[in-house]
Design an enzyme around this catalytic site. Structure first.
Site, PDB file in Angstrom:
ATOM      1  CG  ASN A   1      -6.629  -0.828   0.541  1.00  0.00           C
ATOM      2  OD1 ASN A   1      -5.651  -0.392  -0.294  1.00  0.00           O
ATOM      3  ND2 ASN A   1      -6.006  -1.248   1.797  1.00  0.00           N
TER       4      ASN A   1
ATOM      5  CG  HIS B   1      -3.245   3.543   1.786  1.00  0.00           C
ATOM      6  ND1 HIS B   1      -3.516   3.157   0.424  1.00  0.00           N
ATOM      7  CD2 HIS B   1      -3.251   2.619   2.756  1.00  0.00           C
ATOM      8  CE1 HIS B   1      -3.767   1.848   0.565  1.00  0.00           C
ATOM      9  NE2 HIS B   1      -3.650   1.613   1.792  1.00  0.00           N
TER      10      HIS B   1
ATOM     11  CB  CYS C   1      -0.969   0.031   1.127  1.00  0.00           C
ATOM     12  SG  CYS C   1      -2.259  -1.323   1.012  1.00  0.00           S
TER      13      CYS C   1
END
Ligand code: COA
Length: 329
Positions: free
Chosen positions: A285, A255, A113
């Site tokens: 996500n 994020h 990520c």
């Protein structure tokens, strides 16, 4: 000279996987998912013939068009991904082929990520050193390829998508990427968020497939705790190092893993909800895709102006995390 972002683009596939769809597949419900994560739906690349390079190719074509440049002008392509089309060749080489960037060298970078921020930081050094003038940085993941849709603890979290930027020398001093702090902690991170199968430790066998080792495993509670602390810490560190305050930060670009992690980061920075971007509700996500997708959305909505102060921050598997200060050119 600092490196500045001169174009942004994003690609999200059309297919939608809603919480109601997941209710039909798993023992879960819309209310649980929304209150724990803020996610309502995610995008899924359903065509089995299309992989991460397809997402990247769509992003890359738009970037060239928006910047009004040809693929030949690119010096370097970096793709941040943890779901490459294949272990090798790199997805960046596939993107080079898709757009015909004959003069660029190309490689992948995997920091899960945090991949896009790690790649952006890496790319910026090639500009600052004077080695390169035009670098394409893409963050993209086809997360649906590594999700176990019988595991309710991870299936609800992730979606497919990607985004990217063109980096060039800033036109004026004091603009562009002005600071970056990147961190890794393999000691505490390596066991809580991982995919065991498919690498050199557990190459694919009937056994690894039967044991479902080719899917993401996550200890959500452990990851949550580390993510909240680390993302907030690095965002505050970026503010302190650069004399940024809640007033002069224009945008927090975090994020997008979980609305609660985003809100906790904003709270620690002391900034209000109109100063951070959140699209986790619509996309889930998308791993390396989240930050460049956010940048592209802000850009499309004309919310980025010369002098806008952006704080980018991320947290992901590894563990990896980082923060960046960008003064928009
Ligand atoms: N639907 C309904 N119940 C669920 C569920 C789902 N999709 N997933 C888990 N549960 C259950 C669990 O089984 C558990 O039940 P139990 O108490 O009977 O054992 C209960 O809900 C609580 O589970 P827990 O894991 O403690 O929930 P949580 O509040 O920590 O939320 C996450 C789970 C995954 C949403 C949260 O931990 C999280 O967001 N972690 C970080 C994930 C992340 O961002 N990862 C990427 C980092 S970049």
């Amino acid at each position: 000279m600092n490196a500045a972002i001169t174009a942004t683009a994003k690609y999200l596939p059309d297919g939608i996987l809603s919480n109601l769809d997941l209710e039909r597949m798993l023992d879960t419900n819309d209310e649980w998912i929304r209150t724990r994560t803020g996610i309502s739906e995610r995008r899924i690349l359903r065509d089995p013939e299309k992989a991460t390079s397809y997402i990247c190719g769509e992003v890359a074509r738009q970037l060239l068009e928006k910047r009004g440049m040809t693929a030949d002008e690119l010096d370097l392509i970096i793709v941040a991904t943890m779901t490459p089309d294949m272990l090798f060749p790199s997805t960046a080489c596939l993107v080079q082929d898709i757009i015909g960037a004959r003069n660029a060298w190309a490689f992948d970078l995997n920091a899960a990520c945090s991949g896009f921020l790690f790649a952006l930081n890496t790319a910026s050094r090639f500009i600052e050193s004077g080695a390169h003038k035009k670098v394409m940085v893409i963050g993209a993941d086809k997360m649906s390829s590594v999700i176990d849709y019988t595991d309710r603890s991870t299936a609800i979290l992730f979606g497919d998508g990607g985004g990217g930027v063109i980096l060039e020398p800033a036109a004026e001093e004091g603009y562009g990427i002005l600071d970056a702090r990147m961190y890794s902690d393999g000691t505490n991170g390596k066991d809580h968020l991982l995919m065991k199968g498919g690498g050199s430790r557990h190459p694919a066998t009937h056994k690894t497939v039967d044991e479902r080792l080719h899917y993401i495993y996550q200890d959500g509670r452990m990851v949550f705790k580390s993510a909240v602390t680390s993302m907030a810490n690095v965002a505050v560190e970026i503010m302190e190092r650069n004399g940024l305050t809640a007033e002069n930060v224009s945008w927090l670009v975090p994020h997008q893993a979980n609305q609660r992690i985003i809100s906790a980061t904003a709270e620690r920075m002391g900034i209000s909800s109109e100063k951070f971007i959140s699209n986790v509700g619509r996309y889930g996500n998308t791993t390396a895709g989240t930050i460049p997708i956010c940048l592209a959305e802000l850009d499309e909505e004309n919310k980025l102006h010369p002098g806008s102060n952006l704080v980018l921050c991320s947290f992901g598997a590894g563990y990896t995390w980082g923060g960046m200060y960008v003064k928009w050119q």
